[in-house]
Write a protein that holds these residues in place. Structure first.
Motif, mmCIF file in Angstrom:
data_model
loop_
_atom_site.group_PDB
_atom_site.id
_atom_site.type_symbol
_atom_site.label_atom_id
_atom_site.label_comp_id
_atom_site.label_asym_id
_atom_site.label_seq_id
_atom_site.Cartn_x
_atom_site.Cartn_y
_atom_site.Cartn_z
ATOM 1 N N ILE A 210 41.961 38.003 33.843
ATOM 2 C CA ILE A 210 42.023 38.356 35.263
ATOM 3 C C ILE A 210 40.594 38.341 35.809
ATOM 4 O O ILE A 210 39.675 38.863 35.172
ATOM 5 N N HIS A 211 40.412 37.753 37.003
ATOM 6 C CA HIS A 211 39.088 37.779 37.646
ATOM 7 C C HIS A 211 38.687 39.225 37.873
ATOM 8 O O HIS A 211 39.418 39.977 38.544
ATOM 9 N N ASN A 212 37.565 39.630 37.330
ATOM 10 C CA ASN A 212 37.173 41.030 37.520
ATOM 11 C C ASN A 212 35.683 41.204 37.333
ATOM 12 O O ASN A 212 35.003 40.351 36.763
ATOM 13 N N GLN A 213 35.210 42.335 37.823
ATOM 14 C CA GLN A 213 33.831 42.725 37.589
ATOM 15 C C GLN A 213 33.851 44.161 37.079
ATOM 16 O O GLN A 213 34.299 45.063 37.815
ATOM 17 N N GLU A 214 33.498 44.351 35.848
ATOM 18 C CA GLU A 214 33.510 45.659 35.194
ATOM 19 C C GLU A 214 34.875 46.339 35.272
ATOM 20 O O GLU A 214 34.978 47.556 35.234
ATOM 21 N N GLY A 215 35.925 45.536 35.473
ATOM 22 C CA GLY A 215 37.269 46.112 35.512
ATOM 23 C C GLY A 215 37.868 46.157 36.909
ATOM 24 O O GLY A 215 39.063 46.390 37.063
ATOM 25 N N ARG A 216 37.031 45.948 37.946
ATOM 26 C CA ARG A 216 37.600 45.834 39.301
ATOM 27 C C ARG A 216 38.097 44.410 39.479
ATOM 28 O O ARG A 216 37.320 43.453 39.299
ATOM 29 N N VAL A 217 39.382 44.255 39.831
ATOM 30 C CA VAL A 217 39.903 42.912 40.094
ATOM 31 C C VAL A 217 39.208 42.387 41.343
ATOM 32 O O VAL A 217 39.035 43.132 42.317
ATOM 33 N N ILE A 218 38.760 41.123 41.282
ATOM 34 C CA ILE A 218 38.038 40.571 42.438
ATOM 35 C C ILE A 218 38.694 39.283 42.935
ATOM 36 O O ILE A 218 39.409 38.609 42.197
ATOM 37 N N VAL A 219 38.434 38.969 44.195
ATOM 38 C CA VAL A 219 38.844 37.678 44.763
ATOM 39 C C VAL A 219 37.825 36.657 44.266
ATOM 40 O O VAL A 219 36.623 36.848 44.467
ATOM 41 N N PRO A 220 38.274 35.585 43.592
ATOM 42 C CA PRO A 220 37.296 34.685 42.963
ATOM 43 C C PRO A 220 36.306 34.079 43.956
ATOM 44 O O PRO A 220 35.115 33.995 43.649
ATOM 45 N N GLU A 221 36.775 33.695 45.125
ATOM 46 C CA GLU A 221 35.901 32.982 46.061
ATOM 47 C C GLU A 221 34.807 33.903 46.609
ATOM 48 O O GLU A 221 33.616 33.573 46.575
#
Ligand code: NAP
Length: 466
Positions: free
Chosen positions: A349-360
């Motif tokens: 899943i696209h994420n940053q440190e566990g926060r799901v993020i919008v890829p763009e």
């Protein structure tokens, strides 16, 4: 408005996936002192524990004792379990968003990293994951068939899953009979004709992904000789330099164990396990019936990439290996969840440190989080998921503290309860699972085994009706 995270209005969290990471996430949430949290855990199977139940090898019972901690977490009055409920099918993520402030996806890696060589889809060529799920009694895999009439098998890859598969193929019936291996697998393996297993590493001993206890354990089986070729166990100059520079004692120990198998006299044991290095399958051969009869191997040398790692490179040396059964054990891969941004090439899943993020935009998606293998990829041991889940929980609590939180329309616990039972009348609660578990243990006691697993949802439902 009442503050979220108080007795009057707890932070309502849904965790999707009841494997180790799901439980570690719940545990971290409950341990925090500032915020009152309720957790609803969703699991597509009736049973919790994920890979601890359906991945950990049956001859590794100690690892499974970790489930006691998960039961303790589940005992928290603010915890609810919804088993046999498939998020994405029985209920969509969008629907869940109407009920929770935050949703955490801890669904693991449910499929395989692909291997694209000619013949990989032939009959008798399987992924290790399928074999593992089968011998562990995963309800989705009970009907899988593995041709154990073959005398020679190959396992591609040298990670710990490859070790598990090789061991299960080489264990005696007596060794397996005291484990919680699925009954049908015990029966099938007791008639197995597999005598030689070739475990194939594309790089050298230093780079092998398995850990020292696992490779040592190969030599401790009741009826198996381990064979390692001298020239493949010998370190090339680059590997030797890496090992010397890093002063990595764990890897040195692993290499010592591998090299200790070289030249060991054969005892005439019923199984022979060949641990090979610096070879890659390039093609599987078939007979007229489309079954595997062998594979072409190319030999490799190692070279250093710009980033400093040692990678394999083919040399002009080939061999044919006669095998009738193949397991590719080259790593797992995550499966997308409808409505959640998914990184296709990384299988996470696209994420940053566990926060799901919008890829763009790389902006966080409000209220969605992830942890474990579906967050970082299929690496590490069970315990690795604990700090991983903590990182995610810290983000969740920080977002709440800073007001970055959803306002669900129906946060009251009964609302989701009603919806779930409408969609899945056979939803399993934790008490249901504990009843099934007690019955499995009782069946095991009679046979001097830790448990005898139920391997179908219907069997488990029948236990509840008793
Ligand atoms: P893994 O540790 O990532 O090992 C994958 C293996 O496949 C590596 O040897 C890798 O070689 C090889 N490979 C990848 N692509 C290949 C290709 N195209 N051709 C040939 N070989 C290829 O994965 P795993 O064994 O599935 O295990 C997953 C995780 O679970 C690991 O962290 C593992 O330690 C853990 N686990 C632990 C236990 C335990 O503690 N007892 C048991 C089972 C699993 P390269 O290194 O060259 O890429």
């Amino acid at each position: 408005m009442t503050q979220i995270g108080t007795e009057a209005q707890p932070l309502r969290v849904a965790i999707v996936g009841a494997g180790p990471t799901g439980f570690y996430t719940a545990e971290h949430l409950f341990r925090n002192k500032e915020v009152v949290v309720t957790v609803d855990m969703f699991e597509r199977l009736p049973t919790p524990y994920g890979l601890v139940r359906y991945g950990v090898a049956p001859d590794h019972p100690k690892i499974k004792s970790v489930t006691k901690l998960y039961d303790r977490t589940a005992d928290n009055p603010r915890f609810r379990f919804f088993g046999n409920v498939n998020v994405g099918e029985d209920i969509s993520v969008e629907e869940m968003l109407a009920h929770y402030h935050q949703i955490v996806f801890t669904t693991g890696a449910e499929t395989d990293r692909p291997m694209n060589i000619p013949g990989i889809d032939l009959k008798n060529s399987h992924s290790a994951r399928e074999f593992v799920a089968w011998y562990n009694g995963h309800p989705d895999y009970v009907d899988y068939e593995f041709d154990l009439t073959q005398e020679r098998a190959a396992v591609i890859g040298v990670g710990n899953v490859a070790m598990d598969v090789a061991r299960i193929l080489c264990r005696t019936t007596e060794e397996l009979a005291t484990t919680d291996i699925a009954d049908y697998a015990l029966e099938a393996l007791s008639h197995s004709k597999v005598r030689e297993v070739f475990v194939l590493g594309r790089r050298g001993p230093v780079q092998a992904a398995f850990t020292t206890p696992e490779v040592k354990e190969l030599g401790e089986m009741a009826d198996t000789d381990v064979v390692v070729l001298a020239d493949e166990a010998e370190l090339d100059a680059l590997s030797e330099a890496d090992l010397t520079d890093s002063a990595d004692r764990a890897t040195r120990r692993k290499v010592d164990v591998i090299q200790s198998y070289v030249g060991k006299p054969l005892t005439g044991a019923g199984h022979r396990l060949h641990l090979r290095f610096l070879v890659s399958p390039t093609e599987l051969y078939s007979d007229d019936a489309g079954r595997v009869v062998g594979m072409k191997l190319v030999h490799n040398e190692l070279y250093r990439t710009e980033s400093g790692t040692l990678r394999p490179r083919q040399i002009d040396k080939f061999e044919d290996l006669t095998v009738g059964l193949v397991f590719r054990s080259i790593g797992y891969r995550g499966v997308p969840i409808p409505g959640v941004p998914f990184h296709d090439s990384w299988g996470i899943i696209h994420n940053q440190e566990g926060r799901v993020i919008v890829p763009e935009s790389r902006e966080p998606v409000l209220g969605l989080y992830t942890a474990g293998w579906i967050k970082r990829g299929p690496t590490g041991i069970i315990g690795t998921n604990k700090p991983d889940a903590l990182e995610t929980v810290k983000c969740m609590l920080a977002d709440l503290a800073e007001g970055r939180v959803r306002q669900p329309a129906r946060p009251e616990p009964e609302a989701i309860d009603n919806l779930i039972y409408e969609r899945q009348p056979h939803c399993f609660r934790y008490a249901d699972w504990l009843k099934v578990k007690a019955e499995e243990i009782a069946r095991g006691e009679a046979q001097n085994r830790p448990k005898v697993k139920f391997t179908s949802v219907d069997e488990m439902l029948a236990v509840l009706e008793k």
